[in-house]
Motif scaffolding. Sequence first.
Motif, PDB file in Angstrom:
ATOM      1  N   ASP A 181       0.873  -1.167   0.000  1.00  6.45           N
ATOM      2  CA  ASP A 181       0.000   0.000   0.000  1.00  6.45           C
ATOM      3  C   ASP A 181       0.913   1.220   0.000  1.00  6.45           C
ATOM      4  OD1 ASP A 181      -1.701   2.134   0.514  1.00  6.45           O
ATOM      5  OD2 ASP A 181      -2.966   0.994   1.895  1.00  6.45           O
ATOM      6  N   PRO A 182       0.866   2.065  -1.048  1.00  6.96           N
ATOM      7  CA  PRO A 182       1.747   3.241  -1.076  1.00  6.96           C
ATOM      8  C   PRO A 182       1.636   4.106   0.170  1.00  6.96           C
ATOM      9  CG  PRO A 182       0.692   2.941  -3.206  1.00  6.96           C
ATOM     10  CD  PRO A 182       0.048   1.963  -2.260  1.00  6.96           C
ATOM     11  N   ALA A 183       0.464   4.107   0.822  1.00  4.59           N
ATOM     12  CA  ALA A 183       0.282   4.913   2.028  1.00  4.59           C
ATOM     13  C   ALA A 183       1.238   4.498   3.136  1.00  4.59           C
ATOM     14  CB  ALA A 183      -1.163   4.821   2.512  1.00  4.59           C
ATOM     15  N   ASP A 184       1.686   3.247   3.114  1.00  4.56           N
ATOM     16  CA  ASP A 184       2.634   2.767   4.126  1.00  4.56           C
ATOM     17  C   ASP A 184       4.063   3.212   3.841  1.00  4.56           C
ATOM     18  OD1 ASP A 184       0.543   1.468   5.410  1.00  4.56           O
ATOM     19  OD2 ASP A 184       0.872  -0.408   4.311  1.00  4.56           O
ATOM     20  N   PHE A 185       4.294   3.817   2.668  1.00  2.00           N
ATOM     21  CA  PHE A 185       5.641   4.239   2.270  1.00  2.00           C
ATOM     22  C   PHE A 185       5.659   5.722   1.904  1.00  2.00           C
ATOM     23  CE2 PHE A 185       5.254  -0.266   1.382  1.00  2.00           C
ATOM     24  CZ  PHE A 185       6.419  -0.790   1.931  1.00  2.00           C
ATOM     25  N   GLY A 186       4.944   6.522   2.682  1.00  2.00           N
ATOM     26  CA  GLY A 186       4.930   7.948   2.431  1.00  2.00           C
ATOM     27  C   GLY A 186       4.005   8.374   1.315  1.00  2.00           C
ATOM     28  N   GLY A 187       3.163   7.476   0.819  1.00  2.00           N
ATOM     29  CA  GLY A 187       2.186   7.839  -0.197  1.00  2.00           C
ATOM     30  C   GLY A 187       2.601   7.568  -1.622  1.00  2.00           C
ATOM     31  N   ARG A 188       3.816   7.069  -1.843  1.00  2.00           N
ATOM     32  CA  ARG A 188       4.287   6.866  -3.219  1.00  2.00           C
ATOM     33  C   ARG A 188       5.329   5.749  -3.264  1.00  2.00           C
ATOM     34  NH1 ARG A 188       5.573  10.518  -7.933  1.00  2.00           N
ATOM     35  NH2 ARG A 188       7.493   9.770  -8.889  1.00  2.00           N
ATOM     36  N   ILE A 189       5.200   4.879  -4.253  1.00  2.00           N
ATOM     37  CA  ILE A 189       6.243   3.898  -4.536  1.00  2.00           C
ATOM     38  C   ILE A 189       6.573   3.956  -6.016  1.00  2.00           C
ATOM     39  CG2 ILE A 189       5.721   2.321  -2.632  1.00  2.00           C
ATOM     40  CD1 ILE A 189       4.157   0.587  -4.551  1.00  2.00           C
ATOM     41  N   GLU A 190       7.822   3.629  -6.352  1.00  2.00           N
ATOM     42  CA  GLU A 190       8.291   3.597  -7.731  1.00  2.00           C
ATOM     43  C   GLU A 190       8.696   2.163  -8.055  1.00  2.00           C
ATOM     44  OE1 GLU A 190      11.404   6.446  -7.626  1.00  2.00           O
ATOM     45  OE2 GLU A 190      10.057   8.169  -7.468  1.00  2.00           O
ATOM     46  N   VAL A 191       8.136   1.636  -9.122  1.00  2.00           N
ATOM     47  CA  VAL A 191       8.213   0.202  -9.390  1.00  2.00           C
ATOM     48  C   VAL A 191       8.721  -0.036 -10.801  1.00  2.00           C
ATOM     49  CG1 VAL A 191       6.877  -1.947  -9.407  1.00  2.00           C
ATOM     50  CG2 VAL A 191       6.201  -0.087  -7.893  1.00  2.00           C
ATOM     51  N   ASP A 192       9.510  -1.071 -10.979  1.00  2.00           N
ATOM     52  CA  ASP A 192       9.848  -1.542 -12.320  1.00  2.00           C
ATOM     53  C   ASP A 192       8.536  -1.806 -13.057  1.00  2.00           C
ATOM     54  OD1 ASP A 192      10.387  -3.318 -14.532  1.00  2.00           O
ATOM     55  OD2 ASP A 192      12.319  -3.767 -13.632  1.00  2.00           O
ATOM     56  N   THR A 193       8.382  -1.235 -14.255  1.00  2.00           N
ATOM     57  CA  THR A 193       7.102  -1.355 -14.956  1.00  2.00           C
ATOM     58  C   THR A 193       6.700  -2.802 -15.185  1.00  2.00           C
ATOM     59  OG1 THR A 193       8.273  -1.132 -17.070  1.00  2.00           O
ATOM     60  CG2 THR A 193       7.310   0.867 -16.117  1.00  2.00           C
ATOM     61  N   GLY A 194       7.669  -3.693 -15.312  1.00  2.00           N
ATOM     62  CA  GLY A 194       7.352  -5.098 -15.554  1.00  2.00           C
ATOM     63  C   GLY A 194       6.896  -5.844 -14.323  1.00  2.00           C
ATOM     64  N   CYS A 195       6.963  -5.209 -13.142  1.00  2.00           N
ATOM     65  CA  CYS A 195       6.590  -5.884 -11.900  1.00  2.00           C
ATOM     66  C   CYS A 195       5.165  -5.583 -11.454  1.00  2.00           C
ATOM     67  CB  CYS A 195       7.554  -5.503 -10.780  1.00  2.00           C
ATOM     68  SG  CYS A 195       9.213  -6.180 -10.983  1.00  2.00           S
ATOM     69  N   VAL A 196       4.506  -4.621 -12.087  1.00  2.00           N
ATOM     70  CA  VAL A 196       3.138  -4.268 -11.699  1.00  2.00           C
ATOM     71  C   VAL A 196       2.174  -5.320 -12.232  1.00  2.00           C
ATOM     72  CG1 VAL A 196       1.301  -2.557 -11.849  1.00  2.00           C
ATOM     73  CG2 VAL A 196       3.681  -1.814 -11.694  1.00  2.00           C
ATOM     74  N   VAL A 197       1.337  -5.875 -11.346  1.00  2.00           N
ATOM     75  CA  VAL A 197       0.318  -6.843 -11.746  1.00  2.00           C
ATOM     76  C   VAL A 197      -1.064  -6.207 -11.694  1.00  2.00           C
ATOM     77  CG1 VAL A 197      -0.748  -9.077 -11.253  1.00  2.00           C
ATOM     78  CG2 VAL A 197       1.712  -8.772 -10.937  1.00  2.00           C
ATOM     79  N   SER A 229      12.532   3.498 -17.404  1.00  2.00           N
ATOM     80  CA  SER A 229      11.237   3.984 -16.944  1.00  2.00           C
ATOM     81  C   SER A 229      10.809   3.258 -15.683  1.00  2.00           C
ATOM     82  CB  SER A 229      10.167   3.815 -18.031  1.00  2.00           C
ATOM     83  OG  SER A 229       9.971   2.454 -18.325  1.00  2.00           O
ATOM     84  N   LEU A 230      10.078   3.978 -14.853  1.00  2.74           N
ATOM     85  CA  LEU A 230       9.521   3.416 -13.633  1.00  2.74           C
ATOM     86  C   LEU A 230       8.028   3.706 -13.607  1.00  2.74           C
ATOM     87  CD1 LEU A 230      12.142   4.526 -10.937  1.00  2.74           C
ATOM     88  CD2 LEU A 230      11.820   2.213 -11.827  1.00  2.74           C
ATOM     89  N   ALA A 231       7.265   2.778 -13.063  1.00  6.05           N
ATOM     90  CA  ALA A 231       5.849   3.026 -12.799  1.00  6.05           C
ATOM     91  C   ALA A 231       5.745   3.696 -11.437  1.00  6.05           C
ATOM     92  CB  ALA A 231       5.072   1.721 -12.820  1.00  6.05           C
ATOM     93  N   THR A 232       5.013   4.785 -11.363  1.00  4.46           N
ATOM     94  CA  THR A 232       4.786   5.473 -10.093  1.00  4.46           C
ATOM     95  C   THR A 232       3.366   5.191  -9.627  1.00  4.46           C
ATOM     96  OG1 THR A 232       4.079   7.509 -11.210  1.00  4.46           O
ATOM     97  CG2 THR A 232       6.412   7.286 -10.688  1.00  4.46           C
ATOM     98  N   LEU A 233       3.229   4.769  -8.386  1.00  2.00           N
ATOM     99  CA  LEU A 233       1.941   4.427  -7.791  1.00  2.00           C
ATOM    100  C   LEU A 233       1.763   5.271  -6.537  1.00  2.00           C
ATOM    101  CD1 LEU A 233       2.425   0.599  -8.211  1.00  2.00           C
ATOM    102  CD2 LEU A 233       0.772   1.952  -9.481  1.00  2.00           C
TER     103      LEU A 233
END
Length: 274
Positions: A181-197, A229-233
């Motif tokens: 949950d991004p809220a548990d990490f300051g509201g934002r996480i940055e993820v390898d685009t290939g890792c997002v499900v 590139s990174l996916a930002t959530l």
Amino acid sequence: MTLQQEIVGNAMQMAVVNLQPGQTVYCEAGKFLFKTSNVTMETRLAGPSSGGGQRQGQGQQGGGGMGGMLRQAMGTAMQVGQRYLAGESLAFQYFTSQGGEGTVGFAGVLPGEMRALELTGSRAWFAEKDAFVAAESSVEFGIAFQGGRTGMSGGEGFILEKFTGHGTVIICGAGNFIDLDPADFGGRIEVDTGCVVAFEEGIQYGIQRVGGLNRQGIMNAVFGGEGLSLATLEGQGRVILQSLTIEGLANALKKAQGGDKQGPTGGMFSTHAG
């Protein structure tokens, strides 16, 4: 009606679904494994969205006659067109139990986990293309393009599958899943685009370009591929990541076969407080 299902297996899981009489589940082409003989199978171009996946006799309540049939045909054509642009299969397979309980088996196409998501109607779910395995007919399927004009490129991270309504959706991924949950990490996480499900509605999703035309950027472009590139959530809600990317699996297989050598793509995600 909640879909009765069981996720079985380890390295490559599959979903065994028990259908009640008259209950229907649909899947993408290539995800079906087996069924009992009392389960009928039908291929349709449209999924259950705006009546597109209903039988002809059920979809004309909002406007009968030629006008209703034309609207239904146009809706189906638009949905097929979206799936074509997204690089998805053009047809769905529908399975309905007749004359008693029936059983259907589904699986993904890569070694990894499967997950059953329960939609209550309050929040939609978004999933990366190819993550969808199967869903009951009360769940509507759609395509969501992200990133404006860049979304038409078909690159990973820009085209998402959207699930709304009530019922069970089964998704798959490569490797193992991790829930964040991004809220548990300051509201934002940055993820390898290939890792997002997949992620819940309410999460803001975007693409952040990293690495300029310096030495490190060139090295990433040559060896890392997705390192550019990174996916930002951002926001609050469930996010499901996978530990293995398709590119990582392909590179590992090439190495095992003595093919081209590829450099590491780096970690799965980083956190940013702000």
